[in-house]
Design a protein around this motif. Structure first.
Motif, short mmCIF file in Angstrom:
data_model
loop_
_atom_site.label_atom_id
_atom_site.label_comp_id
_atom_site.label_asym_id
_atom_site.label_seq_id
_atom_site.Cartn_x
_atom_site.Cartn_y
_atom_site.Cartn_z
N ARG A 167 0.88 -1.18 0.00
CA ARG A 167 0.00 0.00 0.00
C ARG A 167 0.91 1.23 0.00
N CYS A 168 0.87 1.98 -1.12
CA CYS A 168 1.90 2.98 -1.38
C CYS A 168 1.30 4.25 -1.96
N GLU A 169 1.75 5.40 -1.46
CA GLU A 169 1.29 6.68 -1.99
C GLU A 169 2.46 7.62 -2.20
N ILE A 170 2.18 8.75 -2.91
CA ILE A 170 3.22 9.76 -3.15
C ILE A 170 2.79 11.07 -2.48
N ASP A 171 3.73 11.72 -1.81
CA ASP A 171 3.46 13.04 -1.23
C ASP A 171 3.89 14.10 -2.24
#
Length: 637
Positions: free
Chosen positions: A570-574
């Motif tokens: 589970r991965c996101e970008i800031d």
RNA sequence: GCUAAAUUAGCUCAGUUUGGUAGAGCAACUGAUUCGUAAUCAGUAGGUCGGGGGUUCGAAUCCCCCAUUUAGCUCCA
């Protein structure tokens, strides 16, 4: 005639004549004499000045032993009562025992003790410590004791005296101007108390009965050094940081609000994700272990609750009935009647047993407003409930499987230390003695076969059957109850449950009622507090956050994200145009396990810079190396 | 339910003693900034002070009732 004293390590010492326990300690070492609080002579706990007149086994207790600590705190409670009587002469004393951490004393006083009162009492205690008042034991007859406490108007002490048989010898302890009815023993003098802190006040019923008058209780703790006290206060601070209510707010996991109602939980997306992961894992494991998942309604007709007996013995904990088309319904406080109704929907052969029905069943119970506590004690909660219905021959095998299954499940969440309790038949109970004996014995046999240590809670079982409880031991020493495995001799009768045996006759099955997590809410809270919010990687709602240093790296970050997502992370970008230090700080505060920092260098080289929450920078590496590190925490990725 | 304390902006809190209709930091929003491992700068907006009633010329502040929270008691997953 000389006497021989045997010490706990088996060594023996010989003395020409009787000596006191204190003299014995001094003979062993000055330091022991200094630390000594009381002695245990032939398993009899007594004061240090007790003479040893014949051969005996003797153990000297200091603050390091459980019994030593207990009487140290008990003596401090006496000291506090002395200070209170000096400052507030009209207050009546009642009882003041040591507890697991410190002590309390209950006083009969109209007004509550304020913080200023506590500060004054504490200051007076310190003065009395300086005076180094000896605790002096006096033995006397009941009549003499009654006279003393009558003169002083201490009616609570008289009430206690009243219950002591007439012939018994009674002891009092005096330090300075204060006298208290007490079995003892006590520490030699108030000077042994080096650090004391009064922690809080509260109300408490006389003799723990809510029909009695409410007294005013003061809690405190004391130590043989200031350093120990500081350590304890630091421990309390650490516990407060781990409080699931604080973590729930900080990490945006859940909330409880007035308008919805007390004890009713709103699960926010982050908390819901964690719960989803817990529940999914739970279901898979149950399916693998021979359970059948079921779903049951949230309300049921009053007839059902009459059959189950809940309307008789549990109604005060149930939400009020609702009427629909002249039928009465109740919200379920338990899942059992539904599961048993599922069992009873069909005939069962002994060949089908054991039947194991499992459900994450949400129940509602009316809990008194004062008992609600974060997620630990709520009014609407989901039990990870299952009912195992089996033949007598299958009981012991099922119990053993259950214990192993429960411990395995708990270990997967990172828990390592467990406390097990076996609770036996209480005075008021239903069911045949033979059944109780058989069930208790199979619980006990399983625990022993598995080589598990456990405590027996004599008479602590439910009225309907014996049980095993498993508590989880916390990183800072606290224990939280989760698993409960309970026999039930009540409901199979009430629901007239049957199976057809090999003899072609109907038989009554055994039923085990169990919850491994206990309730999802309490388990979730325990999980948070145990890990201090740093959940195992597989439970983190967001596992990895990619932090570009400038906008120029965004495209590269997106290709990395794609790779991580494909690996199951589970991965996101800031994307925000904040400084990297700021983004890292935020990610750290949110306790996101992995951070991936991407600047010009990484984008050009096709690498990434990995950072682990709680560990810091792990250096620059390529994708495969990063995945290897991440997989080392979770092989399923 | 009982004893006590508390409830002010999304969060953490000040203001209550001595009534004169609200203030900070963080977060949010806007703009500038494109930066290398735990806090960039400037500006904007945000509160019928938990709810209701009372006292008063005037109440976040004093009084009463209720709700909720916290620490315990009693009870429990």
């Amino acid at each position: 005639m000389s006497i021989v004293i045997t010490l706990p390590d088996g060594s023996k010492r010989e003395y020409p004549a009787a000596i006191t326990a204190l003299e014995l300690a001094r003979d062993i070492s000055e330091r022991l004499a200094d630390a000594a609080l009381a002695a245990e002579i032939n398993d009899q706990l007594c004061d240090l000045d007790t003479p040893i007149t014949e051969d005996a086994r003797v153990e000297i207790h200091t603050f390091r032993t459980d019994k030593g600590r207990e009487l140290y705190w008990h003596s401090t409670a006496h000291l506090m009562a002395q200070a209170v009587k000096q400052l507030f002469p009209d207050v009546l004393v009642t009882i003041g025992p040591a507890i697991e951490q410190g002590f309390y004393y209950d006083f009969d006083r109209e007004e509550a003790f304020s913080d200023e009162d506590l500060a004054r009492i504490e200051a007076r205690m310190k003065e009395l410590i300086k005076q180094d008042l000896p605790y002096h034991r006096t033995e006397l007859s009941k009549a003499e004791a009654v006279k003393i406490f009558k003169e002083r108007g201490e009616r609570y002490k008289l009430e206690i005296l009243d219950e002591i048989p007439d012939g018994d010898i009674i002891s009092t302890y005096t330090q300075g101007d204060f006298i208290d009815l007490c079995r003892g023993p006590h520490i030699p003098s108030t000077g042994k108390i080096k650090a004391v802190k009064l922690l809080k006040t509260s109300g408490a019923y006389w003799r723990g009965d809510e029909k009695n008058k409410m007294l005013k209780r003061i809690y405190g703790i004391s130590f043989p050094s200031k350093k120990d006290l500081k350590q304890y206060l630091d421990f309390l601070e650490e516990a407060a940081k781990r409080d699931h209510r604080k973590l729930g707010k900080d990490l945006d996991l859940f909330s409880i609000n007035d308008e919805v109602g007390a004890g009713l939980v709103l699960w926010h997306p982050n908390g819901a994700m964690i719960r989803h992961l817990i529940e999914t894992y739970w279901k898979e494991e149950h399916l693998k272990n021979g359970y059948k998942l079921v779903y049951t309604p949230h309300v049921g007709r009053s007839k059902l609750w009459e059959t189950s007996g809940h309307l008789g013995f549990y109604q005060e904990n149930m939400y009020a009935k609702m009427e629909v088309e002249n039928q009465d319904y109740y919200i379920k406080p338990m899942n059992c009647p539904f599961h048993l109704s599922i069992y009873n929907a069909n005939h069962h052969s002994y060949r089908e047993l054991p039947v194991r029905l499992a459900e994450l069943g949400t129940v509602y119970r009316y809990e008194r407003s004062g008992v609600l506590h974060g997620l630990m004690r709520v009014r609407g909660f989901t039990q990870d409930d299952a009912h195992i219905i089996c033949t007598p021959e299958q009981v012991s095998d099922e119990v053993e499987k259950l214990i192993v299954f429960s411990l395995d499940l708990l270990r997967h969440f990172g828990f390592k230390e467990f406390l097990l309790y076996l609770s036996t038949k209480p005075d008021a109970a239903v069911g045949k003695d033979a059944d109780w004996a058989m069930a208790t014995q199979s619980l006990q046999a399983s625990l022993e076969k598995l080589g598990l240590e456990y405590d027996v809670d004599e008479g602590g079982g439910a009225f309907y059957g014996p049980k095993i409880d498993i508590k989880i031991k916390d990183a800072i020493g606290r224990a939280w109850q989760c698993t409960t495995i309970q026999f039930d001799f009540n409901l199979p009768e009430r629901f007239d449950m049957q199976y057809i045996g090999a003899d072609n006759a109907a038989h009554r099955p055994y039923m085990i009622h169990r919850a491994v997590l206990g309730s999802v809410e309490r388990f979730f809270a325990t999980l948070l507090e145990y890990h201090g919010g740093n959940l195992p990687l597989w439970l983190a709602p967001l596992q990895l956050l990619i932090l570009p240093i400038t906008d120029a790296q965004i495209d590269y970050c997106k290709t990395l994200q794609e790779r991580f997502l494909q690996s199951g992370l589970r991965c996101e970008i800031d994307y925000r145009s904040e400084k990297i230090g700021y983004k890292i700080r935020e990610a750290e505060l949110k306790k996101i396990p992995f951070m991936c920092i991407i600047g010009k260098k990484e984008a050009e080289e096709g690498t990434l810079s990995l950072r682990r929450h709680t560990q810091g920078d792990l250096g620059t590496m390529d994708m495969e190396q990063a995945l290897t590190i991440i997989r080392s925490e979770n092989e399923n990725l």
